[in-house]
Design a protein around this motif. Structure first.
Motif, mmCIF file in Angstrom:
data_model
loop_
_atom_site.group_PDB
_atom_site.id
_atom_site.type_symbol
_atom_site.label_atom_id
_atom_site.label_comp_id
_atom_site.label_asym_id
_atom_site.label_seq_id
_atom_site.Cartn_x
_atom_site.Cartn_y
_atom_site.Cartn_z
ATOM 1 N N MET A 17 23.152 10.902 -28.935
ATOM 2 C CA MET A 17 23.759 12.034 -28.209
ATOM 3 C C MET A 17 22.650 12.871 -27.543
ATOM 4 S SD MET A 17 26.586 13.858 -27.639
ATOM 5 C CE MET A 17 26.757 15.432 -26.877
ATOM 6 N N ALA A 18 22.814 13.118 -26.271
ATOM 7 C CA ALA A 18 21.787 13.869 -25.532
ATOM 8 C C ALA A 18 21.721 15.313 -26.026
ATOM 9 C CB ALA A 18 22.134 13.846 -24.054
ATOM 10 N N ASN A 19 20.541 15.913 -25.923
ATOM 11 C CA ASN A 19 20.420 17.331 -26.267
ATOM 12 C C ASN A 19 20.928 18.162 -25.082
ATOM 13 O OD1 ASN A 19 19.724 19.876 -26.955
ATOM 14 N ND2 ASN A 19 17.561 19.448 -27.383
ATOM 15 N N LEU A 20 22.001 18.909 -25.339
ATOM 16 C CA LEU A 20 22.647 19.631 -24.229
ATOM 17 C C LEU A 20 22.351 21.131 -24.248
ATOM 18 C CD1 LEU A 20 26.119 17.823 -24.423
ATOM 19 C CD2 LEU A 20 24.222 17.319 -22.881
ATOM 20 N N ASP A 21 21.416 21.545 -25.150
ATOM 21 C CA ASP A 21 21.159 22.978 -25.339
ATOM 22 C C ASP A 21 20.802 23.699 -24.046
ATOM 23 O OD1 ASP A 21 21.704 22.576 -27.891
ATOM 24 O OD2 ASP A 21 19.620 22.682 -28.645
ATOM 25 N N ASN A 54 17.493 14.557 -15.617
ATOM 26 C CA ASN A 54 18.739 15.067 -16.225
ATOM 27 C C ASN A 54 19.955 14.237 -15.788
ATOM 28 O OD1 ASN A 54 18.946 15.755 -13.569
ATOM 29 N ND2 ASN A 54 19.560 17.885 -13.932
ATOM 30 N N PHE A 55 19.720 12.991 -15.413
ATOM 31 C CA PHE A 55 20.775 12.136 -14.860
ATOM 32 C C PHE A 55 21.992 12.073 -15.802
ATOM 33 C CE2 PHE A 55 21.980 7.624 -13.428
ATOM 34 C CZ PHE A 55 22.605 8.089 -12.287
ATOM 35 N N GLY A 56 23.125 12.566 -15.334
ATOM 36 C CA GLY A 56 24.376 12.475 -16.114
ATOM 37 C C GLY A 56 24.567 13.563 -17.163
ATOM 38 N N GLU A 105 28.162 6.272 -19.463
ATOM 39 C CA GLU A 105 27.481 5.260 -20.304
ATOM 40 C C GLU A 105 26.296 4.649 -19.561
ATOM 41 O OE1 GLU A 105 30.226 2.250 -21.701
ATOM 42 O OE2 GLU A 105 31.474 3.851 -22.554
ATOM 43 N N LEU A 106 26.523 4.346 -18.280
ATOM 44 C CA LEU A 106 25.435 3.771 -17.481
ATOM 45 C C LEU A 106 24.278 4.756 -17.362
ATOM 46 C CD1 LEU A 106 27.544 2.147 -14.607
ATOM 47 C CD2 LEU A 106 26.246 0.923 -16.350
ATOM 48 N N ARG A 132 18.845 6.702 -18.706
ATOM 49 C CA ARG A 132 17.950 7.756 -19.244
ATOM 50 C C ARG A 132 17.106 7.201 -20.378
ATOM 51 N NH1 ARG A 132 22.565 10.993 -19.309
ATOM 52 N NH2 ARG A 132 22.612 10.898 -21.573
ATOM 53 N N ALA A 133 17.716 6.257 -21.126
ATOM 54 C CA ALA A 133 16.987 5.653 -22.266
ATOM 55 C C ALA A 133 16.032 4.544 -21.804
ATOM 56 C CB ALA A 133 17.992 5.096 -23.274
ATOM 57 N N GLY A 134 15.963 4.331 -20.508
ATOM 58 C CA GLY A 134 15.037 3.336 -19.966
ATOM 59 C C GLY A 134 15.583 1.916 -19.976
#
Ligand SMILES: Cc1cc2nc3c(=O)[nH]c(=O)nc-3n(C[C@H](O)[C@H](O)[C@H](O)COP(=O)(O)O)c2cc1C
Length: 288
Positions: free
Chosen positions: A1-5, A59-61, A91-92, A97-99
């Motif tokens: 889960m991305a950090n959305l802070d 910050n893609f997505g 999802e894409l 983002r994860a490379g």
């Protein structure tokens, strides 16, 4: 889960939306904002990135992650078609983002066969405006539904989905919006095409492209008239003055944020009509 802070959601002509803003946002606006952000920040960006024509932003997505997170935190269901579409893109974006390398397995468009093309041309060139309907022969609900579905399939500016429909079969109600057409209104159904102005105000598009709201309604109307024709029905666009639209809005009890754009009448054609023809293409072209 991305950090959305630290993530906020871009807004034209105003401060970005924070999580707190999104927690208070009207449901319909939040959902539209989700579609618009998927569209502008992933859908429009991802293909040039995959084709090596653009760099992926860090910050893609993430804006869409925040909106969906808020949507779920507020307890709303996220299984609608628009969410399913948005989640595919998210999802894409997450993988990228994860490379990870991603591939999109969608087929390229192929030209229609001659037979298919003949159907398309038949639809475009044989559709006509119909203003005379068979009395006492209502349009079945299933056909109305197919016509509405065709309207739903129409393109919509920035994928905001602001178009709303009202179906009127009752003569008294139809009278409120009937235009200058000298036919009996109890012989057809009216589909009133409206749009929700709250959505444009949320994303700020009312300042930039307010006319797109009417274009959305027009695109839906055109799709619906084509479907009516394909079903063997007759249909016509009916213009609507501001005065008529306001009278209808008041008497029908529409909220202030729902505006009527136009309406179409649909029924069984009473008499064959000579199809109007167009000026030559060469005269429609503007050249320097
Ligand atoms: C924006 C728009 C508004 C229209 N308004 C009316 C109208 O108020 N009354 C009407 O009888 N036809 C209306 N029409 C239908 C046109 O008269 C019709 O499309 C035109 O005469 C060409 O004929 P066709 O649709 O049979 O090809 C409208 C069409 C459009 C695109």
């Amino acid at each position: 889960m991305a950090n959305l802070d630290r993530v906020t959601v871009f807004r034209i002509g105003g401060d970005d939306y924070t999580r707190a803003d999104l927690m208070k946002m009207e449901l319909v606006c939040l959902r539209a904002l989700f579609r618009e952000r998927v569209h502008h920040t992933i859908e429009v960006e991802i293909y040039p990135i995959l084709l090596g024509r653009k760099k992926m932003p860090s910050n893609f997505g993430l804006q869409t992650e925040l909106i969906l997170d808020v949507w779920k935190a507020r307890g709303f269901a996220d299984d609608g078609e628009d969410f399913q579409w948005g989640k595919k893109y998210m999802e894409l974006a997450a993988k990228m983002r994860a490379g990870e390398k991603v591939e999109i397995e969608e087929a390229l468009p192929t030209p229609f066969t001659d037979e298919e093309m003949a159907v398309v041309c038949k639809l475009f060139w044989e559709r006509r405006s119909v203003r005379d309907w068979v009395p006492d022969k209502p349009v079945p609900d299933a056909m109305i539904e197919q016509i509405l579905e065709a309207g739903r399939a129409a393109p919509t500016g920035c994928n905001l989905d602001i178009v709303r429909f009202i179906v009127i079969k009752d003569t008294k109600e139809a009278k409120m919006v009937w235009s200058d057409i000298p036919t009996h209104m109890d012989q057809c159904a009216l589909i009133i095409i409206c749009y929700d102005t709250r959505v444009y105000e949320t994303v700020g598009h009312h300042k930039l492209v307010p006319h797109n709201m009417l274009f959305d309604a027009a695109a839906a109307a055109d799709h619906m008239c084509l479907m009516a024709h394909a079903l063997g029905l007759g249909a016509v666009w009916l213009s609507c003055t501001e005065k008529t639209a306001n009278t209808f809005k008041k008497k029908y009890g529409l909220p202030e944020y729902i505006n009527q754009a136009l309406h179409i009448a649909v029924g069984w054609t009473a008499i064959g009509s000579i199809k109007s023809l167009r000026m030559p293409l060469s005269e429609m072209m503007i050249t320097r």
